[in-house]
Design an enzyme around this catalytic site. Structure first.
Site, mmCIF file in Angstrom:
data_model
loop_
_atom_site.group_PDB
_atom_site.id
_atom_site.type_symbol
_atom_site.label_atom_id
_atom_site.label_comp_id
_atom_site.label_asym_id
_atom_site.label_seq_id
_atom_site.Cartn_x
_atom_site.Cartn_y
_atom_site.Cartn_z
ATOM 1 N N GLU A 39 -3.927 2.310 -7.340
ATOM 2 C CA GLU A 39 -4.093 3.307 -6.721
ATOM 3 C C GLU A 39 -3.304 4.891 -6.305
ATOM 4 O O GLU A 39 -2.477 4.825 -6.003
ATOM 5 C CB GLU A 39 -4.427 3.070 -5.016
ATOM 6 C CG GLU A 39 -5.250 2.458 -4.148
ATOM 7 C CD GLU A 39 -5.653 2.055 -3.152
ATOM 8 O OE1 GLU A 39 -6.342 2.132 -2.318
ATOM 9 O OE2 GLU A 39 -4.038 1.929 -2.518
ATOM 10 N N HIS A 76 1.028 -1.156 -0.380
ATOM 11 C CA HIS A 76 0.139 0.167 0.009
ATOM 12 C C HIS A 76 0.655 1.638 0.057
ATOM 13 O O HIS A 76 1.719 1.161 0.176
ATOM 14 C CB HIS A 76 -1.524 -0.259 1.668
ATOM 15 C CG HIS A 76 -2.194 0.917 1.485
ATOM 16 N ND1 HIS A 76 -1.551 2.023 1.200
ATOM 17 C CD2 HIS A 76 -3.531 1.106 0.976
ATOM 18 C CE1 HIS A 76 -1.854 3.521 1.165
ATOM 19 N NE2 HIS A 76 -4.050 2.615 0.811
ATOM 20 N N GLY A 89 -7.146 9.820 -0.690
ATOM 21 C CA GLY A 89 -7.462 10.535 0.736
ATOM 22 C C GLY A 89 -8.076 11.391 0.186
ATOM 23 O O GLY A 89 -8.232 13.122 1.789
ATOM 24 N N GLU A 120 0.535 3.469 2.055
ATOM 25 C CA GLU A 120 1.557 4.608 3.262
ATOM 26 C C GLU A 120 2.451 3.647 2.995
ATOM 27 O O GLU A 120 2.905 4.279 3.975
ATOM 28 C CB GLU A 120 0.107 4.432 3.601
ATOM 29 C CG GLU A 120 -0.883 5.718 3.590
ATOM 30 C CD GLU A 120 -2.414 5.256 3.476
ATOM 31 O OE1 GLU A 120 -2.385 4.460 4.240
ATOM 32 O OE2 GLU A 120 -2.800 6.615 2.437
HETATM 33 P P1 PGA Z 1 -9.156 6.057 0.417
HETATM 34 O O1 PGA Z 1 -8.569 5.554 0.155
HETATM 35 O O2 PGA Z 1 -10.300 6.010 -0.337
HETATM 36 O O3 PGA Z 1 -9.762 7.010 1.460
HETATM 37 O O4 PGA Z 1 -8.393 7.165 -0.211
HETATM 38 C C1 PGA Z 1 -8.131 4.366 -0.256
HETATM 39 C C2 PGA Z 1 -7.234 3.656 0.013
HETATM 40 O O5 PGA Z 1 -5.869 3.983 0.509
HETATM 41 O O6 PGA Z 1 -7.462 2.344 -0.379
#
Ligand code: PGA
Length: 261
Positions: A170, A98, A176, A100
Site C-alpha cells: 500500500e 498498516h 485515501g 496508519e
Molecule cells: P483506501 O485505504 O482504499 O481508502 O485508500 C486503503 C487502506 O488503508 O488499507
C-alpha cells in the site's frame, strides 16, 4: 516451471468505522448477493464487531478479521488485545503493520515482526502491510522501503509458518488520496516484493504468497489492477465502507490465474 496457483483475496478494511448496527446491516446486505467463487473475500473490522459478524457469517465463505493486535499473549497492556483472544472469537486473519499504525502509533518493524510471530503461533493469518511514503516515492526509495519492511517483518520466522502469509503493498501516497498507483507502478512494486520474498523465504513460497494492492481502490480501477500478473488481491479502505461499491468490486469477478496442479 509449474503454473502456480494464487487465489485472489479481496479484503475490506473498515478502519475505525461502523457500529454494531451498521456492521450487521452491511454484512446482511453483502451475503444476500454473495456468490462464492475462487476469489476469497474478507472484512477487517473493529474489535467490537468481530464476534457478532463471525456469528452472522457462519456457513458463508466471508472471512472476518482484525485490524491489529498486540505481540504479547497477555499482561498489563491497557487498551491492547491479544491474538488468541481474536482467534477465540473467530477472527480468521489480522492486518499487521498498516501504515496508519506505523505512522500514528509509531509501530516499528521489530514490533510488527513480533506480532507476526504471535499471529502465526495462535493460528491467525497475518496480512503484512508495507509501502512507501510520498517523499520516499519521490526519492525513488520504494524498493528500499519494501525490502526493509518485508525483511524485518518476517525476520527469524520459520518458512513453514508463513504458508498463509499475505502481503499488502500500500503506497502511503495512494491511501485515501483518491489517486491509486497506476497498474504499471503497482505491478512493478509487487514484482519487486515477490523477488524480495524469494530471497528472504524461498522461490517456491514467493510464488505462492498472495500480494494485495491497497490505496484508493474503487470499482473503476479494481479490475485493471487485478489484471496485473503479480497483483493477487486488494485491500480496500474507503470503497469498502459502502455496500454498493464493495459489492461491485467483489462481484465483478473473473478468474485471473489458471490453476494447474
Ligand atoms: P483506501 O485505504 O482504499 O481508502 O485508500 C486503503 C487502506 O488503508 O488499507
Amino acid at each position: 516451471m509449474e503454473t502456480l496457483s494464487r487465489p485472489s483475496v479481496i479484503i475490506g478494511n473498515w478502519k475505525m468505522h461502523k457500529t454494531l448496527l451498521e456492521a450487521r446491516a452491511f454484512v446482511e446486505g453483502l451475503l444476500k448477493n454473495f456468490h462464492p467463487n475462487e476469489t476469497k473475500v474478507g472484512l477487517a473490522v473493529p474489535f467490537t464487531v468481530i464476534y457478532p459478524l463471525v456469528e452472522e457469517t457462519k456457513g458463508s465463505s466471508l472471512l472476518i478479521g482484525a485490524q491489529n493486535m498486540n505481540d504479547a499473549s497477555e499482561g498489563a497492556f491497557t487498551g491492547e488485545i491479544a491474538g488468541h483472544m481474536l482467534k477465540e472469537v473467530g477472527a480468521h486473519f489480522v492486518l499487521l503493520g498498516h501504515s496508519e499504525r506505523r505512522r500514528f502509533y509509531h509501530e516499528e518493524d521489530a514490533f510488527i515482526n513480533r506480532k507476526i510471530k504471535r499471529a502465526v503461533e495462535v493460528g491467525l493469518q497475518p496480512v503484512l502491510c508495507v509501502g512507501e511514503t510520498q517523499a520516499e516515492y519521490e526519492a525513488q526509495q520504494t524498493q528500499e522501503v519494501i525490502e526493509r519492511q518485508v525483511r524485518e517483518g518476517l525476520k527469524d520466522i520459520p518458512h513453514e509458518q508463513l504458508q498463509q502469509l499475505i502481503i499488502a503493498y500500500e503506497p502511503i501516497w495512494a491511501i485515501g488520496s483518491g489517486h491509486s498507483a497506476t497498474p504499471e507502478i503497482a505491478q512493478e512494486a509487487h514484482h519487486f516484493c515477490r523477488q524480495v520474498l524469494a530471497k528472504v523465504l524461498s522461490e517456491e513460497l514467493a510464488q505462492r504468497i498472495v500480494i494485495q494492492y491497497g490505496g484508493s481502490v474503487n470499482p473503476a480501477n479494481a479490475r485493471e489492477l487485478l489484471a496485473q500478473p503479480d497483483i493477487d488481491g486488494l485491500l480496500i479502505g474507503g470503497a469498502s465502507l459502502s455496500l454498493e461499491t464493495f459489492q461491485q468490486i467483489v462481484n465483478d469477478r473473473y478468474s485471473k490465474i489458471q490453476f494447474e496442479g
